[in-house]
Design an enzyme around this catalytic site. Sequence first.
Site, PDB file in Angstrom:
ATOM      1  N   HIS A   1     -61.508  13.236 -40.388  1.00  0.00           N
ATOM      2  CA  HIS A   1     -60.844  13.377 -39.082  1.00  0.00           C
ATOM      3  C   HIS A   1     -61.362  12.247 -38.196  1.00  0.00           C
ATOM      4  O   HIS A   1     -62.547  11.886 -38.281  1.00  0.00           O
ATOM      5  CB  HIS A   1     -61.238  14.689 -38.393  1.00  0.00           C
ATOM      6  CG  HIS A   1     -60.462  15.897 -38.800  1.00  0.00           C
ATOM      7  ND1 HIS A   1     -61.059  17.134 -38.952  1.00  0.00           N
ATOM      8  CD2 HIS A   1     -59.133  16.086 -39.029  1.00  0.00           C
ATOM      9  CE1 HIS A   1     -60.129  18.027 -39.279  1.00  0.00           C
ATOM     10  NE2 HIS A   1     -58.966  17.411 -39.338  1.00  0.00           N
TER      11      HIS A   1
ATOM     12  N   ARG B   1     -55.971  26.740 -43.976  1.00  0.00           N
ATOM     13  CA  ARG B   1     -56.163  26.812 -42.519  1.00  0.00           C
ATOM     14  C   ARG B   1     -54.881  27.164 -41.756  1.00  0.00           C
ATOM     15  O   ARG B   1     -54.919  27.279 -40.532  1.00  0.00           O
ATOM     16  CB  ARG B   1     -56.753  25.484 -42.003  1.00  0.00           C
ATOM     17  CG  ARG B   1     -58.145  25.192 -42.563  1.00  0.00           C
ATOM     18  CD  ARG B   1     -58.875  24.145 -41.744  1.00  0.00           C
ATOM     19  NE  ARG B   1     -59.104  24.593 -40.368  1.00  0.00           N
ATOM     20  CZ  ARG B   1     -59.626  23.837 -39.412  1.00  0.00           C
ATOM     21  NH1 ARG B   1     -59.979  22.599 -39.679  1.00  0.00           N
ATOM     22  NH2 ARG B   1     -59.804  24.297 -38.193  1.00  0.00           N
TER      23      ARG B   1
ATOM     24  N   ASP C   1     -62.621  28.724 -40.890  1.00  0.00           N
ATOM     25  CA  ASP C   1     -62.668  27.443 -40.165  1.00  0.00           C
ATOM     26  C   ASP C   1     -62.053  27.525 -38.772  1.00  0.00           C
ATOM     27  O   ASP C   1     -61.947  26.513 -38.074  1.00  0.00           O
ATOM     28  CB  ASP C   1     -61.940  26.351 -40.965  1.00  0.00           C
ATOM     29  CG  ASP C   1     -62.830  25.692 -42.021  1.00  0.00           C
ATOM     30  OD1 ASP C   1     -64.075  25.761 -41.887  1.00  0.00           O
ATOM     31  OD2 ASP C   1     -62.278  25.101 -42.970  1.00  0.00           O
TER      32      ASP C   1
ATOM     33  N   CYS D   1     -65.960  19.230 -33.134  1.00  0.00           N
ATOM     34  CA  CYS D   1     -65.027  20.051 -33.921  1.00  0.00           C
ATOM     35  C   CYS D   1     -64.900  21.458 -33.347  1.00  0.00           C
ATOM     36  O   CYS D   1     -63.847  22.076 -33.454  1.00  0.00           O
ATOM     37  CB  CYS D   1     -65.504  20.174 -35.361  1.00  0.00           C
ATOM     38  SG  CYS D   1     -65.593  18.638 -36.254  1.00  0.00           S
TER      39      CYS D   1
ATOM     40  N   ARG E   1     -55.596  13.850 -42.941  1.00  0.00           N
ATOM     41  CA  ARG E   1     -55.058  15.111 -42.444  1.00  0.00           C
ATOM     42  C   ARG E   1     -53.761  14.944 -41.636  1.00  0.00           C
ATOM     43  O   ARG E   1     -52.812  15.673 -41.851  1.00  0.00           O
ATOM     44  CB  ARG E   1     -56.101  15.820 -41.569  1.00  0.00           C
ATOM     45  CG  ARG E   1     -57.425  16.116 -42.293  1.00  0.00           C
ATOM     46  CD  ARG E   1     -57.250  17.145 -43.379  1.00  0.00           C
ATOM     47  NE  ARG E   1     -58.491  17.492 -44.046  1.00  0.00           N
ATOM     48  CZ  ARG E   1     -59.307  18.474 -43.646  1.00  0.00           C
ATOM     49  NH1 ARG E   1     -59.022  19.190 -42.583  1.00  0.00           N
ATOM     50  NH2 ARG E   1     -60.399  18.736 -44.326  1.00  0.00           N
TER      51      ARG E   1
HETATM   52  N1  ARG Z   1     -63.851  22.679 -42.629  1.00  0.00           N
HETATM   53  C1  ARG Z   1     -62.987  22.147 -41.635  1.00  0.00           C
HETATM   54  C2  ARG Z   1     -61.901  21.295 -42.288  1.00  0.00           C
HETATM   55  O1  ARG Z   1     -62.167  20.639 -43.254  1.00  0.00           O
HETATM   56  C3  ARG Z   1     -63.767  21.338 -40.653  1.00  0.00           C
HETATM   57  C4  ARG Z   1     -62.952  20.857 -39.509  1.00  0.00           C
HETATM   58  C5  ARG Z   1     -63.732  20.035 -38.548  1.00  0.00           C
HETATM   59  N2  ARG Z   1     -63.011  19.747 -37.405  1.00  0.00           N
HETATM   60  C6  ARG Z   1     -62.895  18.548 -36.812  1.00  0.00           C
HETATM   61  N3  ARG Z   1     -62.298  18.471 -35.671  1.00  0.00           N
HETATM   62  N4  ARG Z   1     -63.338  17.474 -37.402  1.00  0.00           N
HETATM   63  O2  ARG Z   1     -60.777  21.265 -41.860  1.00  0.00           O
END
Ligand code: ARG
Length: 278
Positions: free
Chosen positions: A177, A103, A78, A271, A148
């Site tokens: 997000h 991550r 990611d 993203c 998040r």
């Molecule tokens: N797979 C990543 C996650 O879930 C995707 C992140 C996407 N990034 C964003 N800025 N929305 O963290």
Amino acid sequence: MTSTLAVTADSTHSPTTRRYLMCRPTHFEVAYSINPWMDVAVPVDRELAERQWESLVATYRALGHTVDIIEGVPGLPDMVFAANSAAVVGGKVFAANMHSPERRGEQAPYRQWFAEHFTEVHLPLAGSEGQGDFTWTGSRLLAGTGYRTDPEAHAEAAARLEVPVVGLELTDPRFYHLDTALFVLGHEQIAYYPQAFSDRSRAVLERLYPDAVLATTADALCLGLNAVSDGATVVIAPEATDLIAQLHARGYRTIGLDLSELLKAGGGAKCCTLEIHP
Ligand code: ARG
């Protein structure tokens, strides 16, 4: 098939030149699932992902923007989602403190890049996913929470970046997000999907942006709001047809870019793009 590029007529707005940081998707895959878009059983075509990402880079450069590139690291699929690495405003970096253990390995290479390019790099104490949840409008930082980024990180960002912060609560896990549900068009104008927010946050958005572009569910579900605007041209998922029509009616030009492979990880153009606000 490579990515589709659909460019429309000229904008009636003036663009400003941007600087972006992006990460090459050399090691991109869907190896785990940390959002509802990610299904490890659905295969990803990495070569196609690389071509789609390259066309995003080429699009920005053709628009006259600067793109810095950081190389991906094996085992960090990611990392391509550079937006999550920090929020950068006024030349100050508020780095990420990732929510998902999967991550956290991304933090070291990104922090190193920031240390090499900026003198002021702040590390948050609370959970914080960079521009995934922090969107700079030009005068205030809109800050998402719910999935998040912790609300405590909003206060930290306000103190470190020395900007006004407006907290917004996300309530639909598909829009985990802030940048999946809202983007800044420029000129203090935004587009967003109201149903992604709590009633209270929706009321805040209505008060601050009475004239905002409101996206439909279909637009939101193809991550049409994960778009990047330079104030005149909007790089956007081509399937977001209602939103694109509304943008044209407001005088914006759009470039539809198919990022099908990155969408399998729950990401779109925004993203993949960390905007470095000077
Ligand atoms: N797979 C990543 C996650 O879930 C995707 C992140 C996407 N990034 C964003 N800025 N929305 O963290």
